[in-house]
Design an enzyme around this catalytic site. Structure first.
Site, mmCIF file in Angstrom:
data_model
loop_
_atom_site.group_PDB
_atom_site.id
_atom_site.type_symbol
_atom_site.label_atom_id
_atom_site.label_comp_id
_atom_site.label_asym_id
_atom_site.label_seq_id
_atom_site.Cartn_x
_atom_site.Cartn_y
_atom_site.Cartn_z
ATOM 1 N N SER A 251 -3.855 46.135 54.051
ATOM 2 C CA SER A 251 -3.253 46.248 52.667
ATOM 3 C C SER A 251 -2.267 45.269 52.593
ATOM 4 O O SER A 251 -1.566 44.832 53.619
ATOM 5 C CB SER A 251 -2.692 47.754 52.707
ATOM 6 O OG SER A 251 -2.314 48.119 51.514
ATOM 7 N N TYR B 219 1.792 54.994 56.420
ATOM 8 C CA TYR B 219 0.849 54.149 56.035
ATOM 9 C C TYR B 219 0.969 52.624 56.124
ATOM 10 O O TYR B 219 0.053 51.646 56.712
ATOM 11 C CB TYR B 219 0.308 54.515 54.401
ATOM 12 C CG TYR B 219 -0.834 53.655 53.692
ATOM 13 C CD1 TYR B 219 -2.016 53.918 54.053
ATOM 14 C CD2 TYR B 219 -0.513 52.671 52.969
ATOM 15 C CE1 TYR B 219 -3.005 53.068 53.533
ATOM 16 C CE2 TYR B 219 -1.412 51.764 52.386
ATOM 17 C CZ TYR B 219 -2.773 52.107 52.637
ATOM 18 O OH TYR B 219 -3.708 51.200 52.115
HETATM 19 N N1 LIG Z 1 -7.847 51.420 46.902
HETATM 20 C C1 LIG Z 1 -6.618 50.747 47.074
HETATM 21 O O1 LIG Z 1 -5.804 50.520 46.139
HETATM 22 C C2 LIG Z 1 -6.437 50.165 48.242
HETATM 23 C C3 LIG Z 1 -5.464 49.262 48.243
HETATM 24 C C4 LIG Z 1 -4.864 48.594 49.656
HETATM 25 C C5 LIG Z 1 -5.723 48.913 50.701
HETATM 26 N N2 LIG Z 1 -6.745 50.016 50.618
HETATM 27 C C6 LIG Z 1 -7.376 50.406 51.978
HETATM 28 O O2 LIG Z 1 -8.987 50.066 51.595
HETATM 29 C C7 LIG Z 1 -9.763 50.842 52.516
HETATM 30 C C8 LIG Z 1 -10.578 51.717 51.492
HETATM 31 O O3 LIG Z 1 -9.496 52.130 50.405
HETATM 32 P P1 LIG Z 1 -10.179 53.030 49.079
HETATM 33 O O4 LIG Z 1 -9.218 53.296 47.938
HETATM 34 O O5 LIG Z 1 -11.750 52.870 49.019
HETATM 35 O O6 LIG Z 1 -10.169 54.434 49.982
HETATM 36 P P2 LIG Z 1 -10.495 55.982 49.290
HETATM 37 O O7 LIG Z 1 -11.251 55.901 48.159
HETATM 38 O O8 LIG Z 1 -9.470 56.993 49.622
HETATM 39 O O9 LIG Z 1 -11.992 56.117 50.311
HETATM 40 C C9 LIG Z 1 -11.729 56.593 51.846
HETATM 41 C C10 LIG Z 1 -12.993 56.526 52.561
HETATM 42 O O10 LIG Z 1 -12.741 56.955 53.950
HETATM 43 C C11 LIG Z 1 -13.347 58.215 54.401
HETATM 44 N N3 LIG Z 1 -12.659 58.581 55.207
HETATM 45 C C12 LIG Z 1 -11.416 59.624 55.086
HETATM 46 N N4 LIG Z 1 -11.140 60.155 56.275
HETATM 47 C C13 LIG Z 1 -11.881 59.804 57.124
HETATM 48 C C14 LIG Z 1 -12.158 60.238 58.294
HETATM 49 N N5 LIG Z 1 -11.223 61.056 58.733
HETATM 50 N N6 LIG Z 1 -13.142 60.011 58.977
HETATM 51 C C15 LIG Z 1 -14.061 59.233 58.317
HETATM 52 N N7 LIG Z 1 -14.098 58.801 57.262
HETATM 53 C C16 LIG Z 1 -12.993 59.024 56.487
HETATM 54 C C17 LIG Z 1 -13.845 58.757 52.942
HETATM 55 O O11 LIG Z 1 -15.105 59.414 52.782
HETATM 56 P P3 LIG Z 1 -15.242 60.716 53.205
HETATM 57 O O12 LIG Z 1 -13.973 61.545 52.508
HETATM 58 O O13 LIG Z 1 -16.539 61.386 52.866
HETATM 59 O O14 LIG Z 1 -14.788 61.132 54.722
HETATM 60 C C18 LIG Z 1 -13.757 57.697 52.007
HETATM 61 O O15 LIG Z 1 -15.288 57.192 52.031
HETATM 62 C C19 LIG Z 1 -8.663 51.910 53.126
HETATM 63 O O16 LIG Z 1 -8.480 51.392 54.247
HETATM 64 C C20 LIG Z 1 -7.495 51.596 52.157
HETATM 65 O O17 LIG Z 1 -6.288 52.012 52.950
HETATM 66 C C21 LIG Z 1 -6.934 50.315 49.406
#
Ligand SMILES: NC(=O)c1ccc[n+]([C@@H]2O[C@H](COP(=O)([O-])OP(=O)(O)OC[C@H]3O[C@@H](n4cnc5c(N)ncnc54)[C@H](OP(=O)(O)O)[C@@H]3O)[C@@H](O)[C@H]2O)c1
Length: 253
Positions: free
Chosen positions: A129, A142
């Site tokens: 990130s 985080y």
């Molecule tokens: N979206 C953003 O703005 C953003 C910005 C910077 C970085 N990122 C990074 O990009 C990645 C994806 O982001 P996102 O926004 O798409 O995330 P998200 O919408 O919060 O989804 C998280 C995913 O991880 C799974 N997950 C959560 N806890 C888990 C656990 N304990 N074991 C296994 N699976 C788990 C969830 O599925 P279940 O609930 O079904 O387990 C879901 O599929 C993350 O690493 C995030 O930190 C995102």
């Protein structure tokens, strides 16, 4: 050398594939013809996605934990975030976040690495990130976990550059699938104007293109790029209180 082409006995792995960026990565990989292993906690959501991808793209999609397999591509993407001062947050949730964002990524990479190195082929995309570039009060756990992801990914790439295994860091700012109705928006969504959000579909596409070219870091969109530049060139003592004040709002403070 490119990342491995789709093949019947190889699998691309996407963690956190049940929504947002992970789901978009799985869709984009399937559209490119890769057979998949997808993981997350909500099995029924994964099964529905697997059925859809098989129907639309004719690929095999396995819903299950990682085992000893020929893994061609790993998208270590699952991650969670908390907001607010660490002292006021639930200790178990903070520890679980480190377990998922740090140890989850580390364990998975270590599991697939020996096979990729011996085949001299593979691609590892790590979702770090822009938040991992600098200290962020009120988002401390985080930011620290993403600092690990960012540094680990870019260090690993240096080690594997001549081996034929690609490693790319995805370091986004705000990314989401669609912007919800105003009444349903979280504080994060309310604080960031619509035009600064980048779509998961675009993020997945440029991430996989970056992995194909063995790019060190993919930073989608102007907000992410601005965050990266600001944290790279501005002294930490200046940037930390400013960012901390913004994140204080996200923690409800
Ligand atoms: N979206 C953003 O703005 C953003 C910005 C910077 C970085 N990122 C990074 O990009 C990645 C994806 O982001 P996102 O926004 O798409 O995330 P998200 O919408 O919060 O989804 C998280 C995913 O991880 C799974 N997950 C959560 N806890 C888990 C656990 N304990 N074991 C296994 N699976 C788990 C969830 O599925 P279940 O609930 O079904 O387990 C879901 O599929 C993350 O690493 C995030 O930190 C995102």
């Amino acid at each position: 050398m490119p990342v491995p082409a789709p093949s019947a006995d190889a699998r691309a792995v996407v963690t956190g594939a049940s929504q947002n960026i992970g789901e978009a990565l799985a869709i984009e990989l399937a559209a490119r013809g890769h057979h998949l292993i997808i993981t997350a906690r909500r099995e029924e959501v994964l099964r529905a996605l697997a059925d859809r991808l098989t129907q639309q793209h004719g690929v095999t999609v396995e819903v299950r934990p990682l085992a000893v397999r020929n893994i061609s591509i790993l998208c270590a993407n699952a991650g969670t975030a908390t907001f607010g001062p660490v002292a006021s947050l639930e200790a178990d949730a903070e520890k679980a976040q480190v377990q998922l964002n740090v140890l989850g990524v580390h364990d998975l990479v270590l599991a697939v690495l020996p096979g990729m190195v011996s085949r001299k082929a593979g691609g590892i995309l790590i979702s770090g990130s822009a938040a991992g570039n600098s200290p962020i009060p009120n988002n401390a756990t985080y930011a620290a976990t993403k600092a690990f992801a960012n540094t680990f990914s870019e260090s690993l790439r240096g080690e594997l550059k001549k081996v034929g295994v690609h490693v790319t860091l995805l370091a986004p700012g705000p990314v989401r699938e669609t912007l919800p109705e105003e009444t349903e928006q979280s504080l994060v969504e309310k604080l960031i104007p619509d035009f600064l959000w980048i779509s998961t579909e675009y993020t997945a596409k440029i991430s996989l293109d970056g992995l194909e070219r063995n790019k060190m870091r993919v930073v989608p969109g102007v907000t992410s790029k601005a965050m990266s530049v600001a944290s790279g060139y501005t002294p930490r003592a200046i940037v930390t209180p400013i960012v901390g004040a913004v994140y204080k709002k996200l923690g409800g403070g």
